[in-house]
Motif scaffolding. Structure first.
Motif, PDB file in Angstrom:
ATOM      1  N   LEU A  15       0.855  -1.189   0.000  1.00 57.54           N
ATOM      2  CA  LEU A  15       0.000   0.000   0.000  1.00 57.54           C
ATOM      3  C   LEU A  15       0.891   1.239   0.000  1.00 57.54           C
ATOM      4  O   LEU A  15       1.580   1.526   0.972  1.00 57.54           O
ATOM      5  CB  LEU A  15      -0.927  -0.021   1.206  1.00 57.54           C
ATOM      6  N   VAL A  18      -0.502   6.102   1.204  1.00 61.28           N
ATOM      7  CA  VAL A  18      -1.901   6.376   1.584  1.00 61.28           C
ATOM      8  C   VAL A  18      -1.834   7.336   2.781  1.00 61.28           C
ATOM      9  O   VAL A  18      -1.989   6.939   3.929  1.00 61.28           O
ATOM     10  CB  VAL A  18      -2.656   5.069   1.891  1.00 61.28           C
ATOM     11  N   CYS A  36     -11.458   4.837  -3.864  1.00 60.18           N
ATOM     12  CA  CYS A  36     -10.093   4.335  -3.649  1.00 60.18           C
ATOM     13  C   CYS A  36      -9.869   3.861  -2.220  1.00 60.18           C
ATOM     14  O   CYS A  36      -9.461   2.714  -1.993  1.00 60.18           O
ATOM     15  CB  CYS A  36      -9.081   5.425  -4.006  1.00 60.18           C
ATOM     16  N   GLU A  37     -10.116   4.706  -1.249  1.00 63.95           N
ATOM     17  CA  GLU A  37      -9.833   4.345   0.142  1.00 63.95           C
ATOM     18  C   GLU A  37     -10.709   3.192   0.624  1.00 63.95           C
ATOM     19  O   GLU A  37     -10.236   2.337   1.375  1.00 63.95           O
ATOM     20  CB  GLU A  37      -9.987   5.570   1.052  1.00 63.95           C
ATOM     21  N   ILE A  40      -9.065   0.148  -0.787  1.00 62.78           N
ATOM     22  CA  ILE A  40      -7.843  -0.131  -0.021  1.00 62.78           C
ATOM     23  C   ILE A  40      -8.215  -0.807   1.298  1.00 62.78           C
ATOM     24  O   ILE A  40      -7.603  -1.798   1.691  1.00 62.78           O
ATOM     25  CB  ILE A  40      -7.024   1.153   0.210  1.00 62.78           C
ATOM     26  N   ALA A 118      -1.425  -1.108  -4.515  1.00 63.58           N
ATOM     27  CA  ALA A 118      -2.536  -0.167  -4.435  1.00 63.58           C
ATOM     28  C   ALA A 118      -2.028   1.072  -3.729  1.00 63.58           C
ATOM     29  O   ALA A 118      -0.975   1.048  -3.093  1.00 63.58           O
ATOM     30  CB  ALA A 118      -3.709  -0.778  -3.668  1.00 63.58           C
ATOM     31  N   GLY A 119      -2.766   2.171  -3.822  1.00 62.26           N
ATOM     32  CA  GLY A 119      -2.372   3.380  -3.102  1.00 62.26           C
ATOM     33  C   GLY A 119      -2.507   4.628  -3.936  1.00 62.26           C
ATOM     34  O   GLY A 119      -3.330   4.720  -4.835  1.00 62.26           O
ATOM     35  N   CYS A 126       2.654   4.567  -7.435  1.00 60.69           N
ATOM     36  CA  CYS A 126       2.116   3.214  -7.649  1.00 60.69           C
ATOM     37  C   CYS A 126       2.636   2.631  -8.961  1.00 60.69           C
ATOM     38  O   CYS A 126       3.112   1.492  -9.001  1.00 60.69           O
ATOM     39  CB  CYS A 126       0.592   3.233  -7.626  1.00 60.69           C
ATOM     40  N   ALA A 146      -8.147   0.619  -6.577  1.00 59.30           N
ATOM     41  CA  ALA A 146      -7.673   0.913  -5.222  1.00 59.30           C
ATOM     42  C   ALA A 146      -6.500   1.889  -5.302  1.00 59.30           C
ATOM     43  O   ALA A 146      -5.595   1.888  -4.473  1.00 59.30           O
ATOM     44  CB  ALA A 146      -7.277  -0.367  -4.496  1.00 59.30           C
ATOM     45  N   THR A 147      -6.530   2.719  -6.355  1.00 60.83           N
ATOM     46  CA  THR A 147      -5.589   3.819  -6.518  1.00 60.83           C
ATOM     47  C   THR A 147      -6.381   5.057  -6.922  1.00 60.83           C
ATOM     48  O   THR A 147      -7.528   4.963  -7.362  1.00 60.83           O
ATOM     49  CB  THR A 147      -4.529   3.541  -7.622  1.00 60.83           C
ATOM     50  N   THR A 183     -10.390  -4.549  -7.345  1.00 60.06           N
ATOM     51  CA  THR A 183     -10.501  -5.025  -5.962  1.00 60.06           C
ATOM     52  C   THR A 183     -11.391  -6.264  -5.910  1.00 60.06           C
ATOM     53  O   THR A 183     -11.048  -7.239  -5.240  1.00 60.06           O
ATOM     54  CB  THR A 183     -11.069  -3.911  -5.065  1.00 60.06           C
TER      55      THR A 183
END
Length: 188
Positions: A15, A18, A36-37, A40, A118-119, A126, A146-147, A183
């Motif tokens: 990750l 973040v 995104c978050e 994650i 991800a991040g 990333c 997840a970015t 995801t």
């Protein structure tokens, strides 16, 4: 999205950056992917539930005025980054493979051959980390949803939207350095 070739039972979740300072729209501009978050968080919860390795990467900016400088509150990890990672890498450049401690060495010692990335941001830290993972021989899964990233002005002065940048990153990485996944692909 594509079939997942990596051995997910042994894959490390990496990750990247973040951090709360990346919420500063006045500094960074307009972002994409409001989910995104949440994505994650779902990946992190699954990796913790299944006791797979988790790596947090934290950017310690050296750029004057950056909210990611170590002495700024924006350097802190976001609340979604719950619990202690198996490894915390700090870096001053784009790639998590150029941080401290040495991510590549840690993965090698742990006999980990696959990573999920991800991040933030999609097309900077990333993407750079994914490119290096691919070059170093890791099976690399890039969890695109997840970015997130930010709108940027191109050298010709034309605005390139965050969604366009994310799409370009996916096209550049997929099949060359990584397999771009969602995801949901990783959780199924």
């Amino acid at each position: 999205m594509s079939a997942i070739p990596a051995d997910l039972e042994r894959a490390a979740l990496v990750l990247v950056d973040v951090q709360t300072g990346l919420e500063d729209a006045d500094y960074w501009g307009k972002r994409n992917n409001p989910a995104c978050e949440e994505n994650i968080g779902a990946l992190l919860a699954e990796w913790r539930r299944t006791r797979r390795p988790v790596v947090f990467v934290q950017h310690n900016s050296t750029t004057p005025g950056s909210p990611l400088r170590p002495e700024q509150p924006g350097n802190a990890l976001k609340d979604v980054m719950e619990g202690e990672p198996d490894l915390l890498v700090t870096k001053e450049v784009n790639s998590a493979f150029y941080g401290t401690p040495d991510l590549h060495e840690w993965l090698q010692k742990a006999d980990i051959k696959d990573v999920v990335i991800a991040g933030i941001t999609t097309n900077h830290c990333c993407e750079t980390t994914a490119r290096m993972a691919g070059n170093l021989g890791y099976g690399c899964l890039f969890a695109l949803d997840a970015t997130h990233t930010f709108d940027r002005e191109a050298p010709d002065g034309v605005l390139v939207t965050a969604d366009e940048l994310a799409r370009a990153t996916a096209a550049s990485l997929h099949g060359e350095f990584a397999t771009v996944v969602s995801t949901a692909d990783l959780l199924s």
